[in-house]
Design a protein around this motif. Structure first.
Motif, short mmCIF file in Angstrom:
data_model
loop_
_atom_site.label_atom_id
_atom_site.label_comp_id
_atom_site.label_asym_id
_atom_site.label_seq_id
_atom_site.Cartn_x
_atom_site.Cartn_y
_atom_site.Cartn_z
N PRO A 21 -8.59 -13.25 5.91
CA PRO A 21 -7.14 -13.48 5.98
C PRO A 21 -6.63 -14.33 4.83
CG PRO A 21 -8.14 -13.74 8.14
CD PRO A 21 -9.27 -13.56 7.17
N GLY A 22 -5.54 -13.89 4.22
CA GLY A 22 -4.94 -14.62 3.11
C GLY A 22 -3.57 -14.07 2.80
N PRO A 23 -2.84 -14.70 1.90
CA PRO A 23 -1.46 -14.28 1.56
C PRO A 23 -1.36 -12.82 1.13
CG PRO A 23 -1.92 -16.44 0.63
CD PRO A 23 -3.23 -15.93 1.15
N ASN A 24 -2.29 -12.34 0.30
CA ASN A 24 -2.21 -10.96 -0.18
C ASN A 24 -2.29 -9.96 0.96
OD1 ASN A 24 -2.03 -11.83 -2.81
ND2 ASN A 24 -4.18 -11.45 -3.30
N MET A 25 -3.31 -10.11 1.80
CA MET A 25 -3.52 -9.17 2.89
C MET A 25 -2.35 -9.18 3.86
SD MET A 25 -5.41 -6.92 4.39
CE MET A 25 -7.03 -7.11 3.64
N ILE A 26 -1.91 -10.37 4.25
CA ILE A 26 -0.81 -10.47 5.22
C ILE A 26 0.47 -9.86 4.64
CG2 ILE A 26 0.67 -12.09 6.46
CD1 ILE A 26 -1.79 -13.92 6.72
N TYR A 27 0.73 -10.13 3.35
CA TYR A 27 1.94 -9.59 2.73
C TYR A 27 1.89 -8.07 2.64
CZ TYR A 27 5.48 -8.35 -0.67
OH TYR A 27 6.56 -7.74 -1.30
N LEU A 28 0.77 -7.51 2.20
CA LEU A 28 0.66 -6.06 2.04
C LEU A 28 0.75 -5.33 3.38
CD1 LEU A 28 -2.13 -5.86 -0.69
CD2 LEU A 28 0.31 -5.37 -0.98
N VAL A 29 0.07 -5.86 4.39
CA VAL A 29 0.13 -5.23 5.71
C VAL A 29 1.56 -5.30 6.26
CG1 VAL A 29 -0.61 -5.45 8.11
CG2 VAL A 29 -2.30 -5.61 6.29
N SER A 30 2.17 -6.47 6.16
CA SER A 30 3.54 -6.64 6.68
C SER A 30 4.52 -5.74 5.94
CB SER A 30 3.97 -8.10 6.54
OG SER A 30 3.11 -8.96 7.27
N ARG A 31 4.41 -5.67 4.61
CA ARG A 31 5.32 -4.85 3.83
C ARG A 31 5.15 -3.37 4.16
NH1 ARG A 31 9.91 -5.78 2.24
NH2 ARG A 31 9.28 -7.71 1.16
N SER A 32 3.91 -2.93 4.32
CA SER A 32 3.65 -1.52 4.61
C SER A 32 4.19 -1.12 5.98
CB SER A 32 2.14 -1.25 4.55
OG SER A 32 1.63 -1.54 3.27
N ILE A 33 4.06 -2.01 6.95
CA ILE A 33 4.55 -1.71 8.30
C ILE A 33 6.07 -1.74 8.34
CG2 ILE A 33 4.63 -2.57 10.67
CD1 ILE A 33 1.74 -3.45 10.34
N CYS A 34 6.68 -2.72 7.67
CA CYS A 34 8.13 -2.89 7.73
C CYS A 34 8.90 -1.90 6.85
CB CYS A 34 8.51 -4.31 7.33
SG CYS A 34 7.93 -5.58 8.48
N GLN A 35 8.30 -1.50 5.72
CA GLN A 35 9.05 -0.67 4.77
C GLN A 35 8.35 0.63 4.39
OE1 GLN A 35 10.61 -3.04 1.57
NE2 GLN A 35 11.56 -1.31 0.51
N GLY A 36 7.16 0.85 4.90
CA GLY A 36 6.48 2.11 4.64
C GLY A 36 5.38 2.03 3.59
N ARG A 37 4.60 3.10 3.50
CA ARG A 37 3.45 3.12 2.61
C ARG A 37 3.84 2.99 1.14
NH1 ARG A 37 0.11 8.24 5.21
NH2 ARG A 37 -0.53 7.21 7.16
#
Length: 212
Positions: A21-37
């Motif tokens: 767990p870290g900033p990169n992973m959390i940001y990428l997962v959150s961005r992908s779920i909220c705004q798409g692939r």
């Protein structure tokens, strides 16, 4: 020339770090779920650009350090091992989050997505310390140019991170739902990562290293 065994071990360390767990992973997962692939992929491009900056800075710095202060080789080895132990604790400490637990993010333009991905990675202490404290443990003066080795290890880390993160970005929604329904697997994922990181730390501490 870097031995294949050393390169494989470094790739394993890079994999463990990218899955922690870290900033990169959390940001990428959150961005992908909220705004798409697509938004996740654009954000990932920014993250990769940040990796390149970290790699070039570390390669130049390590070349200077190894030539001027050989003792720094051993100091960085201990620092790297201690950091891996700290990362292992962060993965299993009470209240620790899984990287697949998303945060709500508002939609952004491609340019901002790239910039935010770049800034998130550039300012990520986990990545900075990885390049300054973990990568040097795999560089051996007897294997040729310090600069060339640093760049090769850096490109390996970038390739591993890109591959793993791309897979997670493309399947973020499904993976997040799967983990949310299986809290036991979330805990198992964290303990597996802690075990891998702890094992790498032990190896760094026990492995005899030679300085020029």
């Amino acid at each position: 020339m870097i031995p294949i065994a050393d390169l494989a071990l470094f790739a394993a360390a890079a994999t463990a770090m990218v899955l922690t767990p870290g900033p990169n992973m959390i940001y990428l997962v959150s961005r992908s779920i909220c705004q798409g692939r697509r938004a996740g992929v654009v954000s990932l491009a920014g993250v990769i650009a940040g990796f390149v900056v970290h790699m070039l800075a570390a390669a130049a710095g390590l070349t200077t350090v190894f030539m001027a202060v050989p003792l720094a080789y051993q100091v960085l080895r201990w620092a790297g091992a201690l950091y891996l132990v700290w990362m292992a604790w962060q993965a299993i400490r009470p209240g620790a989050r899984s990287p697949f637990e998303a945060q709500a993010l508002a939609p952004d333009s491609p340019a901002r997505l790239f910039t935010m991905g770049f800034a998130t990675n550039l300012l990520n202490p986990k990545i900075a310390i990885f390049y300054l404290a973990i990568l040097p443990q795999f560089v051996r003066p007897g294997h040729g140019s310090i600069l060339a080795q640093s760049l090769q290890f850096g490109m390996t880390q970038i390739a591993v991170s890109f591959t793993v993160n791309l897979g997670i970005v493309l399947s973020a929604a499904g993976v997040s739902v799967w983990f949310s329904r299986r809290p036991g697997w979330r805990s198992a994922q964290r303990y597996i990562m802690a075990s891998v990181l702890g094992g790498l730390a032990l190896r760094l501490l026990l492995e005899p290293r030679k300085v020029p």
